[in-house]
Design a protein around this motif. Structure first.
Motif, short mmCIF file in Angstrom:
data_model
loop_
_atom_site.label_atom_id
_atom_site.label_comp_id
_atom_site.label_asym_id
_atom_site.label_seq_id
_atom_site.Cartn_x
_atom_site.Cartn_y
_atom_site.Cartn_z
N ASP A 1 -6.03 1.05 7.62
CA ASP A 1 -6.44 2.44 7.31
C ASP A 1 -7.69 2.53 6.44
OD1 ASP A 1 -3.53 1.99 7.38
OD2 ASP A 1 -3.47 4.17 7.59
N GLN A 2 -7.60 1.92 5.26
CA GLN A 2 -8.71 2.06 4.31
C GLN A 2 -9.62 0.86 4.44
OE1 GLN A 2 -8.02 3.78 0.56
NE2 GLN A 2 -5.84 4.07 0.92
N ASP B 1 -12.76 0.22 4.49
CA ASP B 1 -13.98 -0.06 3.71
C ASP B 1 -13.70 -0.96 2.51
OD1 ASP B 1 -12.46 2.10 2.92
OD2 ASP B 1 -14.10 3.03 1.81
N ASP B 2 -12.48 -0.99 2.09
CA ASP B 2 -12.10 -1.75 0.90
C ASP B 2 -11.53 -3.13 1.25
OD1 ASP B 2 -9.48 -1.56 -1.46
OD2 ASP B 2 -11.58 -1.90 -1.95
N TRP C 1 -1.94 2.50 -3.16
CA TRP C 1 -3.15 1.88 -3.67
C TRP C 1 -4.10 1.64 -2.52
CZ3 TRP C 1 1.15 -1.08 -6.13
CH2 TRP C 1 1.19 -0.94 -7.53
N THR C 2 -5.35 1.38 -2.83
CA THR C 2 -6.26 0.84 -1.82
C THR C 2 -5.89 -0.62 -1.62
OG1 THR C 2 -7.81 0.09 -3.49
CG2 THR C 2 -8.16 2.31 -2.61
N SER D 1 -7.62 -3.36 -2.14
CA SER D 1 -7.95 -4.20 -3.30
C SER D 1 -7.08 -3.84 -4.50
CB SER D 1 -9.44 -4.11 -3.65
OG SER D 1 -9.76 -2.82 -4.11
N GLU E 1 0.84 -1.19 0.00
CA GLU E 1 0.00 0.00 0.00
C GLU E 1 0.88 1.25 0.00
OE1 GLU E 1 -2.59 -0.50 3.29
OE2 GLU E 1 -3.95 1.07 2.64
#
Ligand SMILES: [Zn+2]
Length: 240
Positions: free
Chosen positions: A70-71, A73-74, A45-46, A48, A7
Motif C-alpha cells: 500500500d504505502q 513510497d516508504d 504505521w508506515t 519503515s 502495519e
C-alpha cells in the motif's frame, strides 16, 4: 519469543494470536513451543515505522516486520532499515489478504498494488464461507469462524506462496533459495538487496516488482508450523 510488528491493527495481530493459540505450545516432537508478541498500534504505521517498532520492541530478540505494498513510497527505506538491524521482512504484494487467500486457492497475475481482486476471490473461495463478509463494514478481523476456516490449510498456503516466488516475472527467483533460519551474527554483512533476497527472490529482483507475492510463509517455516518443503508442493523433477 519473537516480536512481529505489523502495519495493520486488526487482521495481522489477530492472525498472529491465532498462530500462538493453535501452534504456540509446540507439538511435543519437532516443533518447539514459541510465543509471538504482536507489535501494533491504532491507525497503524508506515512500513519503515513498522521496522522501527519491531527494532525497539525486540531489543536483542528476533524481530519481524510485516507490511504491504500500500504505502509503497516508504518501502525502500523500510527494507534498508530492516537489513541494517537484521529484522526479518514479511512483505506482501499487494496485501496480507493475499496470504489469507492462498490458504484456499492459488493465485497469479500482477495486481499493481490493488487488493480488490484478492479480497473478492477470498470472499468467494471454496471453504472460505467465513470470509464472505471480509472487509465489509470495516471488518477485517480474524476471529471465530474465520480462524476455523484457516485451520489445517497451512501447508497449502505455504506451497502456493512458494510457487509465486517460482513464477515471479524476474525469472530467476526460486523458493529453494529462501532463508528461513535465524540469522545470528551474519546480519551486518548483508546488503539490503541480499537481505530482501531471503524471500527466495534474487537480490536484483526489486521488492516492488514482486507482484503478486507474500513472504509470510517464511515465518510459518521458521516456527516449524510447516516443514520446509511440503510434499504437496513439488516433485523431484520440478524441485527448485
Ligand atoms: Zn522475484
Amino acid at each position: 519469543m519473537l516480536y512481529v510488528a505489523c502495519e495493520g491493527e486488526s487482521t495481522e495481530p489477530d492472525y498472529l494470536q491465532y498462530l500462538n493459540e493453535r501452534f504456540g505450545d509446540g507439538d511435543g516432537r519437532a516443533r518447539q513451543p514459541f510465543r509471538i508478541q504482536p507489535v501494533y498500534r491504532r491507525n497503524g504505521w508506515t512500513p519503515s515505522g513498522v521496522v522501527e517498532a519491531a527494532r525497539k520492541a525486540a531489543g536483542e530478540d528476533e524481530a519481524w516486520a510485516l507490511f504491504d505494498r500500500d504505502q509503497w513510497d516508504d518501502i525502500p527505506q523500510a527494507v534498508k532499515d530492516a537489513a541494517e538491524s537484521g529484522i526479518e521482512l514479511a512483505f506482501s504484494h499487494p496485501s496480507f489478504d493475499l496470504w489469507l487467500l492462498l490458504h484456499f486457492q492459488s493465485f497469479g497475475g500482477a495486481q499493481s498494488g490493488s487488493s480488490k481482486l484478492v479480497v473478492e476471490k477470498l470472499r468467494q473461495a471454496k471453504g472460505a464461507d467465513a470470509f464472505k463478509d471480509y472487509d465489509k463494514r470495516g471488518d477485517k478481523s480474524i476471529k471465530g469462524a474465520r480462524r476455523d476456516a484457516l485451520k489445517g490449510r497451512e501447508d497449502k498456503a505455504v506451497a502456493h506462496a512458494r510457487s509465486l516466488v517460482a513464477s515471479c516475472t524476474h525469472g530467476l527467483c526460486k523458493p529453494g533459495q529462501a532463508q528461513t533460519e535465524p540469522v545470528g551474527e551474519d546480519v551486518a554483512r548483508q546488503s539490503h538487496q541480499e537481505w530482501a533476497a531471503r524471500s527466495g527472490h534474487t537480490p536484483d529482483c526489486p521488492v516492488l516488482q514482486r507482484d503478486p507475492s507474500t513472504d509470510v510463509w517464511r515465518l510459518l517455516v521458521r516456527l516449524g508450523i510447516v516443514v520446509r518443503e511440503p510434499a504437496i508442493a513439488v516433485g523431484p523433477q520440478t524441485r527448485n
